[in-house]
Design a protein around this motif. Structure first.
Motif, PDB file in Angstrom:
ATOM      1  N   PRO A   1      66.398 -11.154   6.962  1.00  0.00           N
ATOM      2  CA  PRO A   1      67.539 -12.020   6.643  1.00  0.00           C
ATOM      3  C   PRO A   1      67.598 -12.436   5.178  1.00  0.00           C
ATOM      4  CG  PRO A   1      65.857 -13.257   7.806  1.00  0.00           C
ATOM      5  CD  PRO A   1      65.420 -11.829   7.842  1.00  0.00           C
ATOM      6  N   TYR A   2      66.508 -12.202   4.442  1.00  0.00           N
ATOM      7  CA  TYR A   2      66.500 -12.539   3.018  1.00  0.00           C
ATOM      8  C   TYR A   2      66.863 -11.294   2.220  1.00  0.00           C
ATOM      9  CZ  TYR A   2      63.884 -16.456   4.889  1.00  0.00           C
ATOM     10  OH  TYR A   2      63.500 -17.538   5.630  1.00  0.00           O
ATOM     11  N   GLN A   3      67.956 -11.336   1.509  1.00  0.00           N
ATOM     12  CA  GLN A   3      68.463 -10.160   0.820  1.00  0.00           C
ATOM     13  C   GLN A   3      67.452  -9.619  -0.187  1.00  0.00           C
ATOM     14  OE1 GLN A   3      72.249 -10.798  -1.025  1.00  0.00           O
ATOM     15  NE2 GLN A   3      72.529  -8.642  -1.581  1.00  0.00           N
ATOM     16  N   GLY A   4      67.203  -8.316  -0.112  1.00  0.00           N
ATOM     17  CA  GLY A   4      66.302  -7.673  -1.060  1.00  0.00           C
ATOM     18  C   GLY A   4      64.832  -7.882  -0.782  1.00  0.00           C
ATOM     19  N   ALA A   5      64.479  -8.475   0.357  1.00  0.00           N
ATOM     20  CA  ALA A   5      63.075  -8.737   0.690  1.00  0.00           C
ATOM     21  C   ALA A   5      62.572  -7.700   1.688  1.00  0.00           C
ATOM     22  CB  ALA A   5      62.916 -10.143   1.251  1.00  0.00           C
ATOM     23  N   GLN A   6      61.325  -7.334   1.537  1.00  0.00           N
ATOM     24  CA  GLN A   6      60.726  -6.306   2.390  1.00  0.00           C
ATOM     25  C   GLN A   6      60.484  -6.814   3.806  1.00  0.00           C
ATOM     26  OE1 GLN A   6      56.704  -5.098   1.418  1.00  0.00           O
ATOM     27  NE2 GLN A   6      57.177  -2.960   1.874  1.00  0.00           N
ATOM     28  N   LEU A   7      60.602  -5.914   4.775  1.00  0.00           N
ATOM     29  CA  LEU A   7      60.253  -6.208   6.165  1.00  0.00           C
ATOM     30  C   LEU A   7      59.369  -5.084   6.683  1.00  0.00           C
ATOM     31  CD1 LEU A   7      60.528  -7.810   8.816  1.00  0.00           C
ATOM     32  CD2 LEU A   7      62.563  -6.432   9.323  1.00  0.00           C
ATOM     33  N   LEU A   8      58.176  -5.450   7.165  1.00  0.00           N
ATOM     34  CA  LEU A   8      57.246  -4.487   7.749  1.00  0.00           C
ATOM     35  C   LEU A   8      56.766  -5.029   9.093  1.00  0.00           C
ATOM     36  CD1 LEU A   8      55.025  -3.492   4.676  1.00  0.00           C
ATOM     37  CD2 LEU A   8      56.858  -2.147   5.716  1.00  0.00           C
ATOM     38  N   LEU A   9      57.387  -4.588  10.160  1.00  0.00           N
ATOM     39  CA  LEU A   9      56.913  -4.953  11.492  1.00  0.00           C
ATOM     40  C   LEU A   9      55.740  -4.042  11.846  1.00  0.00           C
ATOM     41  CD1 LEU A   9      60.318  -5.520  13.313  1.00  0.00           C
ATOM     42  CD2 LEU A   9      58.751  -7.241  12.381  1.00  0.00           C
ATOM     43  N   ARG A  10      54.619  -4.647  12.214  1.00  0.00           N
ATOM     44  CA  ARG A  10      53.381  -3.896  12.418  1.00  0.00           C
ATOM     45  C   ARG A  10      52.956  -3.762  13.875  1.00  0.00           C
ATOM     46  NH1 ARG A  10      51.168  -7.107   7.966  1.00  0.00           N
ATOM     47  NH2 ARG A  10      50.974  -5.833   6.092  1.00  0.00           N
ATOM     48  N   SER A  11      53.399  -4.669  14.739  1.00  0.00           N
ATOM     49  CA  SER A  11      52.838  -4.720  16.087  1.00  0.00           C
ATOM     50  C   SER A  11      53.914  -5.125  17.086  1.00  0.00           C
ATOM     51  CB  SER A  11      51.680  -5.725  16.129  1.00  0.00           C
ATOM     52  OG  SER A  11      51.088  -5.776  17.405  1.00  0.00           O
ATOM     53  N   ILE A  12      53.813  -4.569  18.306  1.00  0.00           N
ATOM     54  CA  ILE A  12      54.769  -4.901  19.355  1.00  0.00           C
ATOM     55  C   ILE A  12      54.029  -5.026  20.679  1.00  0.00           C
ATOM     56  CG2 ILE A  12      55.344  -2.468  19.788  1.00  0.00           C
ATOM     57  CD1 ILE A  12      58.259  -3.451  20.274  1.00  0.00           C
TER      58      ILE A  12
ATOM     59  N   TYR B   1      57.733  -9.061  22.031  1.00  0.00           N
ATOM     60  CA  TYR B   1      57.572  -9.594  20.685  1.00  0.00           C
ATOM     61  C   TYR B   1      57.268  -8.466  19.706  1.00  0.00           C
ATOM     62  CZ  TYR B   1      57.177 -14.273  22.744  1.00  0.00           C
ATOM     63  OH  TYR B   1      57.416 -15.437  23.422  1.00  0.00           O
ATOM     64  N   ALA B   2      57.824  -8.579  18.506  1.00  0.00           N
ATOM     65  CA  ALA B   2      57.481  -7.694  17.396  1.00  0.00           C
ATOM     66  C   ALA B   2      57.069  -8.573  16.224  1.00  0.00           C
ATOM     67  CB  ALA B   2      58.662  -6.814  17.005  1.00  0.00           C
ATOM     68  N   ALA B   3      55.926  -8.251  15.607  1.00  0.00           N
ATOM     69  CA  ALA B   3      55.368  -9.098  14.554  1.00  0.00           C
ATOM     70  C   ALA B   3      55.025  -8.272  13.334  1.00  0.00           C
ATOM     71  CB  ALA B   3      54.116  -9.819  15.071  1.00  0.00           C
ATOM     72  N   GLY B   4      55.089  -8.909  12.160  1.00  0.00           N
ATOM     73  CA  GLY B   4      54.758  -8.219  10.918  1.00  0.00           C
ATOM     74  C   GLY B   4      54.785  -9.159   9.739  1.00  0.00           C
ATOM     75  N   HIS B   5      55.297  -8.660   8.604  1.00  0.00           N
ATOM     76  CA  HIS B   5      55.346  -9.508   7.417  1.00  0.00           C
ATOM     77  C   HIS B   5      56.597  -9.189   6.607  1.00  0.00           C
ATOM     78  CE1 HIS B   5      54.544  -7.829   3.298  1.00  0.00           C
ATOM     79  NE2 HIS B   5      54.541  -6.729   4.000  1.00  0.00           N
ATOM     80  N   ASN B   6      56.946 -10.125   5.725  1.00  0.00           N
ATOM     81  CA  ASN B   6      58.023  -9.924   4.765  1.00  0.00           C
ATOM     82  C   ASN B   6      57.641 -10.622   3.473  1.00  0.00           C
ATOM     83  OD1 ASN B   6      59.647 -12.681   4.504  1.00  0.00           O
ATOM     84  ND2 ASN B   6      58.894 -12.471   6.593  1.00  0.00           N
TER      85      ASN B   6
END
Length: 387
Positions: free
Chosen positions: A76-87, A96-101
């Motif tokens: 939801p943050y424009q131009g920010a990375q999203l890496l979902l690592r686990s489900i 649930y899906a979890a990761g980092h941004n």
């Protein structure tokens, strides 16, 4: 006129025939006896033919064809990375899906209710309960009222020795768990049961939760560990931190009531020469055997390794299934393999998945399979498959 006596003895009267009698050389045999003989002969021939037939052969196990649906999730943050690592999920209406941004907050954890994916608020800036930026390495649970998410705060390798993060969901709310911290982020978790949970850290730490307290063991402070197994046996596999080919890989195991013991250790250079064991994921198979992912797929019983699939030189980092004859393994290099109890074989990936983009983790429940696909810098796709 009456028939002669001898003729009557040799020839049955019309009355005798009407009553169902036969004669042979003067012996009268009831029709019911003849029918019994015919019936016995028929049964004998039927059983004899059945003995001559080959035994019933069970059908050959098959591999599924999967029908995929794509759910797109953008940061939801424009131009920010999203890496979902686990489900992980308790059911197909509770996933649930979890990761980092890059900016923290709601893009780190998502929940699927069977209709749509929604962000879960974690940081205070979004109305949550944790002050700093957070990211997750793994999410897993034993049911809808027992879900664990582990990772880090303040960056992947945090600015302090207290950067590891453990959250728990009890069915109504998420809370941070008070426990002895690992040096950096927590890499893995295995929820065997609500009162039997294992965590693996970035510096050889293993923490066990028995429902009351947490017990910490340090195997090798230079290892970043992944963990897996079941109630009978646990495994951790790790790679020494650093980029040198002289670094080493290790696998440890632990019986239910025993201590952790080293079963494999090789240098990184030697590992890539032989490629004969796995260290990324450990999935129960059957009869005390486990599959392990590495540069291929391997099985282990006690301390004996066997190669199960090595037709491609690609890593398999994720594995999940529903039975000993229905297990899926995923490679980041856009490959999904299926074990049918006899062999591993590639199954169809979703249309549009490119080989230079990552498939990352999977979850299997019943006849459903969910896979994370890193589509672009700020966009991930979660493919929901049915087979």
């Amino acid at each position: 006129k009456l028939c002669p006596k001898k003729f009557q003895e040799r020839n049955p009267s019309h009355r005798d025939l009407a009553q169902g009698s036969n004669t042979r050389q003067g012996i009268v045999m009831p029709r019911t006896s003849m029918m019994s003989i015919v019936l016995c002969l028929t049964v004998f021939l039927h059983l004899k033919c059945k003995e001559d037939l080959p035994p019933d052969v069970p059908p050959e196990p098959s591999h599924p064809t999967i029908t995929w649906i794509a759910d797109t999730i953008r940061n939801p943050y424009q131009g920010a990375q999203l890496l979902l690592r686990s489900i992980w999920g308790s059911d197909t209406n509770n996933v649930y899906a979890a990761g980092h941004n890059e900016v923290g907050g709601r893009a780190s954890l998502y929940h699927y209710d069977g209709n749509k994916w929604s962000p879960v608020t974690i940081t205070r800036g979004e109305g949550g309960f944790i002050n700093s930026y957070v990211g997750f390495s793994k999410i897993e649970g034993s049911g809808k009222n027992d879900v664990w998410a582990v990772g880090y705060r303040g960056g992947y390798y945090g600015v302090s020795g207290d950067s590891s993060l453990v959250l728990h969901f009890n069915g109504s709310s998420w809370t941070e768990v008070a426990m002895e911290r690992c040096k950096d982020g927590i890499q893995g978790i295995k929820v065997v049961a609500p009162m039997d949970v294992y965590f693996s850290g970035s510096h050889g730490e293993i923490i066990h939760y028995d429902g009351t307290s947490f017990t910490k063991t340090v195997l090798d402070t230079n290892l970043s560990l992944q963990i897996g197994g079941d109630a009978q046996r646990m495994f951790v596999g790790g790679r020494a931190l650093g980029l040198s080919l002289n670094n080493y890989y290790c696998v440890y195991s632990k019986e239910r009531s025993g201590a952790w013991s080293l079963i494999t250790k090789t240098t990184e250079m030697e590992y890539y020469k032989k490629k004969n064991y796995g260290l990324y994921v450990f999935n129960p198979w059957s009869g005390g055997r486990y599959f392990a992912g590495g540069e291929g797929i391997y099985s282990i019983t006690d301390t004996t390794w066997q190669t199960s699939y090595d037709k491609e030189t690609i890593p398999f980092l994720f594995m999940d299934g529903t039975s000993s004859s229905n297990i899926f393994a995923v490679s980041p290099y856009s490959r999904i393999m299926h074990w049918n109890g006899v062999e591993w074989k590639a199954v169809n990936t979703p249309d549009g998945v490119e080989q230079n983009k990552y498939l990352w983790d999977l979850w299997v429940k019943g006849s459903s399979i969910y896979v994370i696909y890193r589509y672009s810098f700020d966009t991930n796709i979660i493919y929901r498959g049915r087979y």
